[in-house]
Design an enzyme around this catalytic site. Structure first.
Site, PDB file in Angstrom:
ATOM      1  N   GLU A 267       0.781  -1.235   0.000  1.00  0.00           N
ATOM      2  CA  GLU A 267       0.000   0.000   0.000  1.00  0.00           C
ATOM      3  C   GLU A 267       0.816   1.290   0.000  1.00  0.00           C
ATOM      4  O   GLU A 267       0.313   2.328   0.442  1.00  0.00           O
ATOM      5  CB  GLU A 267      -0.912  -0.007   1.233  1.00  0.00           C
ATOM      6  CG  GLU A 267      -0.191   0.153   2.595  1.00  0.00           C
ATOM      7  CD  GLU A 267       0.129  -1.162   3.307  1.00  0.00           C
ATOM      8  OE1 GLU A 267       0.239  -2.185   2.621  1.00  0.00           O
ATOM      9  OE2 GLU A 267       0.286  -1.138   4.539  1.00  0.00           O
ATOM     10  N   GLU A 301      -5.595  -2.709  -0.500  1.00  0.00           N
ATOM     11  CA  GLU A 301      -4.498  -1.719  -0.547  1.00  0.00           C
ATOM     12  C   GLU A 301      -5.060  -0.302  -0.581  1.00  0.00           C
ATOM     13  O   GLU A 301      -4.516   0.605   0.049  1.00  0.00           O
ATOM     14  CB  GLU A 301      -3.574  -1.967  -1.739  1.00  0.00           C
ATOM     15  CG  GLU A 301      -3.011  -3.385  -1.840  1.00  0.00           C
ATOM     16  CD  GLU A 301      -2.405  -3.943  -0.561  1.00  0.00           C
ATOM     17  OE1 GLU A 301      -1.872  -3.148   0.239  1.00  0.00           O
ATOM     18  OE2 GLU A 301      -2.485  -5.172  -0.354  1.00  0.00           O
TER      19      GLU A 301
HETATM   20  N1  TRP Z   1       1.110  -4.412   3.857  1.00  0.00           N
HETATM   21  C1  TRP Z   1       0.932  -5.444   2.861  1.00  0.00           C
HETATM   22  C2  TRP Z   1      -0.535  -5.765   2.850  1.00  0.00           C
HETATM   23  O1  TRP Z   1      -1.299  -5.131   2.223  1.00  0.00           O
HETATM   24  C3  TRP Z   1       1.717  -6.678   3.171  1.00  0.00           C
HETATM   25  C4  TRP Z   1       3.007  -6.849   2.455  1.00  0.00           C
HETATM   26  C5  TRP Z   1       3.228  -6.680   1.152  1.00  0.00           C
HETATM   27  C6  TRP Z   1       4.217  -7.310   2.996  1.00  0.00           C
HETATM   28  N2  TRP Z   1       4.515  -7.006   0.869  1.00  0.00           N
HETATM   29  C7  TRP Z   1       5.139  -7.399   1.966  1.00  0.00           C
HETATM   30  C8  TRP Z   1       4.613  -7.662   4.254  1.00  0.00           C
HETATM   31  C9  TRP Z   1       6.433  -7.844   2.166  1.00  0.00           C
HETATM   32  C10 TRP Z   1       5.912  -8.099   4.473  1.00  0.00           C
HETATM   33  C11 TRP Z   1       6.816  -8.180   3.435  1.00  0.00           C
HETATM   34  O2  TRP Z   1      -1.034  -6.552   3.547  1.00  0.00           O
HETATM   35 ZN    ZN Z   2      -2.606  -5.035   4.365  1.00  0.00          ZN
END
Ligand code: TRP
Ligand code: ZN
Length: 874
Positions: A267, A301
């Protein structure tokens, strides 16, 4: 292995301290060139309070070129393992750090790396420290400006967060773009992309009339697969305004689809980066399930822009603050746009299956963990899916209006800052007046609570009592458990299926009972007959329910429960009972036998003309073998497989001729992505499976016909899945045909890899190894790996758990290789090896031997170290 030093890198939630310095803004300059990228970071720093502490910056795999302070070269620093410590800084200063990095050599896909020809970043959770030295923690909120320069022909698009403020040509065929993000953000939301793409463009006018440019960047040639993602984005923006009153805040929203990505999507502020799996779709390439996945992840996202970005997390222990809440929001989005019942069923399948298994295994943790070695290991089903269930329980306790008042108060208090899970609960409590004191334990207690309910009816007085006992078994991380606040949603029915009003001494009682104590009794009067209770409606809490239902009562609920979910749930309980009974019989050398009541109840479902075909498909689809294994203390894998197969065959025989009639009635004219048609295709696939269980020869002809005449990927794959799952005569031919057609399209070929990995036959491992030599397969691509190896290890129970240990050995060999290439992905694939609690002693010993082999590996990554050491401590 350096156990001690690695174990000592564990971090504890209790140790949180505010940072010694703030960083108000950071100007980044990226010179993208082969092989090294030069990064210049200019930070404006401000001491937090009066102290003489040094400034400790995080940094990993960086080549330090120079440091200067307020424009003067600076030498009072020390480089450590993963850190850079600066001494004697003034209260305010400008720090300039120059580092070199090598994105092309970055196979871990964390920090700045190359996905095919394009540069891209992944900074959550702690990837920014692989780009430059920085206070890489989410409570440091800074304004970012980013200047990117690169070769203009190879990288015509240079993207970062916020708004484009300058661009121009440079010498040597290069060009630059400068971006400015007006919203202060933590480093994990930083993003950069450079490459050549096709762009799908559109716009959205917000409720206050601002125009937002929408851009989706895909690999050249894929523009015909970006339309649905754009539609989903617009739907997300509209839905968040209508349901939550939340409006987008920048003038541009960009999404980039990349093929090499460790998770689903990210996101980053104004510049989401997506696994191409959750963007690209057209009828020829995508299944109905793929379309649902895209809608859900695009929504997820987008919703993070408020729940995650505008209000972020104080520290990573608070991850569920943004993830649990955002999963709740994406589930509500999918439910408002599609079928609420079917969405709820699928979310509950995930919690009851893989999440409960996580609770029962060595990685058990509360939705707000207390101790972490590698943060990447805590993007879990517990934090995400159970986290969402915890938000959903608050929604159930407060109701929509008070919940939305709580959301508004939460944003009023915390917009533009880094908050905690407690802050969220406090806002909900303050806005609603509902006491959430005991409820807070859901954040600190791990494990799956068990609710044991008994009932009692007194015909003379018309009084009905429910005795409820709650108990949470100890987990590996936490021996002691306390009673929780559990919302228990119920309904009572008379013999005709009419609802009996809940009341006591003239006062109406709501459907949601507050279970607060270890033991509690709920009393109802004016109950004219002994009722059939519908308990834990809509899965009102993430618990295991024990109630001694008869087959007759469950069959009754399958027919009469007013709520779609409750009808499905009754069917699940009926099947679970039959599996438990069948496994016991098989173990005693007897045949599986189904009750007439069960058979009749399922026949009625198939025949029910009023039931949504999507729900019908959900009820008729039997639980998977891994989920069924959770019903046993020691799971007899072979017996479960056999019993499940025999239940399917017995049901198919009971359905008889109705199956083919139903199958024929589900033929559709031209393909459309609408709920009504998706529902029919889902049911058609399930019915085809029953037909194959009934008569493999007849089914072979049907499957061939469906495969060759399909005008969409859903029907094509349904045919292949049945051919594969029932080892029909056409299997090899059809799989080869599919592979030939899609050999060069990784995303579509993933379906073929999944079929290969889940072949229910002893020679599967040979075919898996052969598929690994396919030109489109690469151990560096997480999607390919998960499709092939994930399907083998997670959904091919009998073969993965082969008693000769070949499955375990194969996975371990691969993990040893992956430990070097991509530890994050290795750490996800290891799940079936560490969850060995329910295996028999022989298999347990085999698994332990493989885990020990891993534990002794030189240079075992922290990701695997954390899981392997916990698993071996079982
Ligand atoms: N914040 C992301 C989600 O929407 C999760 C995420 C994406 C993530 N890429 C990552 C977490 C790499 C750890 C490592 O949920
Ligand atoms: Zn998330």
């Amino acid at each position: 292995m350096t156990d001690l030093s690695q174990a000592m890198t564990a971090k504890y939630r209790q140790d949180y301290r505010a940072p010694f310095y703030w960083c108000d803004s950071i100007d980044l300059d990226f010179q993208l060139q082969e092989p090294l990228t030069r990064v210049t970071a200019i930070s404006r720093l401000r001491r937090n309070g009066a102290h003489n502490e040094p400034l400790v910056l995080d940094g990993e795999g960086l080549d330090l070129v120079s440091i200067s302070l307020d424009g003067v070269p600076f030498s009072q620093y020390e480089q450590g393992e993963g850190s850079l410590t600066l001494f004697n800084l003034p209260a305010e200063c400008v720090l300039t750090i120059v580092t070199d990095i090598n994105p092309a050599a970055n196979t871990a896909l964390e920090g700045l790396y190359k996905s095919g020809e394009a540069y891209c970043t992944q900074c959550e959770a702690e990837g920014f420290r692989r780009i430059t030295y920085y206070m890489d923690r989410p409570d440091i909120l800074a304004r970012y400006s980013t200047r990117i320069s690169a070769d203009k022909t190879r990288y015509p698009y240079l993207l970062s967060n916020g708004n484009k403020v300058a661009s121009g040509d440079l010498d040597g065929g290069r060009h630059f773009v400068q971006w400015q993000d007006p919203f202060p953000k933590p480093s994990y939301l930083f993003a950069l992309v450079a490459g050549d793409f096709d762009v799908e463009r559109n716009h959205f006018v917000t409720k206050s009339g601002r125009q937002v440019a929408l851009e989706i960047f895909v690999d050249k040639g894929n523009l015909d697969r970006a339309g649905f993602a754009m539609e989903s984005l617009i739907n997300s923006m509209r839905w968040d305004e209508q349901r939550f009153g939340l409006e987008y805040d920048l003038d541009i929203y960009m999404i980039v689809a990349v093929d090499f990505f460790n998770m689903g999507a990210m996101e980053n502020k104004g510049l989401n980066i997506f696994n191409s799996k959750f963007v690209l779709a057209n009828p020829a390439t995508a299944t109905d399930g793929d379309y649902h996945g895209i809608e859900r992840v695009i929504g997820h996202e987008y919703f993070h822009n408020w729940t995650g970005n505008r209000v972020t997390c104080r520290d990573w222990f608070q991850l569920s603050l943004k993830e649990g809440l955002t999963v709740f929001r994406d589930q509500e989005f999918s439910s408002d746009l599609g079928s609420r019942g079917v969405n709820r069923i699928n979310n509950v399948r995930t919690v009851r299956g893989p999440q409960f298994a996580e609770d029962a295994g060595p990685m058990a943790h509360p939705i707000r963990p207390d101790v972490v070695i590698e943060m990447n290991n805590f993007y879990t089903l517990t934090v995400y899916e159970k986290g969402s269930e915890v938000i959903r329980m608050m929604h159930t306790l407060l109701g929509e209006d008070a919940f939305q008042a709580g959301m508004r108060l939460y944003f009023e208090r915390h917009d533009g800052s880094a908050a905690t899970c407690d802050d969220f609960v406090q806002a909900m409590e303050d806005a609603s007046g509902v006491d959430l004191g005991r409820f807070r334990r859901w954040y600190s207690q791990s494990g799956t609570p068990e609710l044991t309910v008994t009932d009692e009816y007194d015909a003379d007085s018309g009084v009905y009592r429910l005795h409820v006992r709650q108990h949470t078994p100890p987990t590996q991380d936490q021996p002691q458990k306390l009673p929780l606040h559990i919302p228990l949603d119920i309904e009572l029915y008379d013999e005709q299926g009419a609802v009996i009003a809940l009341q006591y001494e003239g006062e109406a009682i709501g459907n949601v009972l507050d279970v607060l104590e270890a033991q509690q009794t709920f009393e109802f009067d004016q109950v004219p007959v002994k009722p059939v209770p519908s308990l834990l409606r809509d899965f009102s809490a993430p618990v295991k329910l024990h109630f001694d239902y008869s087959d007759e009562a469950l069959a009754f609920l399958m027919r009469h429960a007013r709520n779609e979910f409750a009808r499905w749930d009754a069917a699940q309980m009926l099947i679970n009972k039959a599996v438990i009974d069948g496994v016991a019989r098989v173990q005693q050398g007897q045949e599986v036998a189904l009750s007439r009541t069960l058979l009749a109840a399922f026949e009625d479902i198939l025949a029910d003309g009023a039931l949504d075909p999507a729900l019908k498909a959900e009820i008729l689809a039997l639980p998977g073998e891994a989920t069924l294994a959770e019903l046993f203390d020691v799971a007899d894998i072979d017996a479960i497989h056999r019993v499940r197969g025999e239940i399917q065959r017995a049901l198919a025989e009971g359905f008889g001729a109705a199956l083919l009639t139903c199958y024929e009635s589900l033929r559709l004219p031209a393909y459309r992505v609408v709920h009504e048609d998706m529902a029919k295709r889902a049911l058609k696939g399930v019915v085809l499976g029953y037909l194959a269980a009934l008569d493999p020869v007849q089914a072979d002809a049907l499957v061939r016909e469906q495969y060759s005449s399909a005008d969409n990927m859903t029907d094509t794959l349904a045919a292949l899945q049945v051919a594969n799952g029932h080892l029909l005569a056409c299997r090899a031919e059809l799989l080869a045909d599919f592979e030939g057609k899609w050999a060069h399209d990784g995303l579509v070929l993933d379906n073929w890899l999944r079929l290969v990995g889940s072949k229910p036959a002893a020679d599967v491992l040979g075919e898996v190894k052969q598929a690994m030599a396919h030109p489109t397969f690469s151990i560096r691509n997480p999607n390919r790996l998960r499709a092939l190896v994930g399907s083998f290890a997670m959904s091919n129970q009998v073969q993965f758990h082969a008693v000769d240990g070949s499955g375990y050995r194969f996975l371990t060999d691969l993990l040893i290789e992956l430990n070097e290439v991509n530890p994050q992905v290795a750490s996800r694939l290891i799940t079936p090896l560490i969850q060995f609690k329910r295996l028999d002693e022989g298999r347990k010993a085999l698994v332990r031997a493989e885990l020990t082999r891993l534990a002794n590996l030189d240079g075992l990554a922290r990701d695997l170290f954390e899981k392997v050491s916990k698993a071996l401590a079982q």
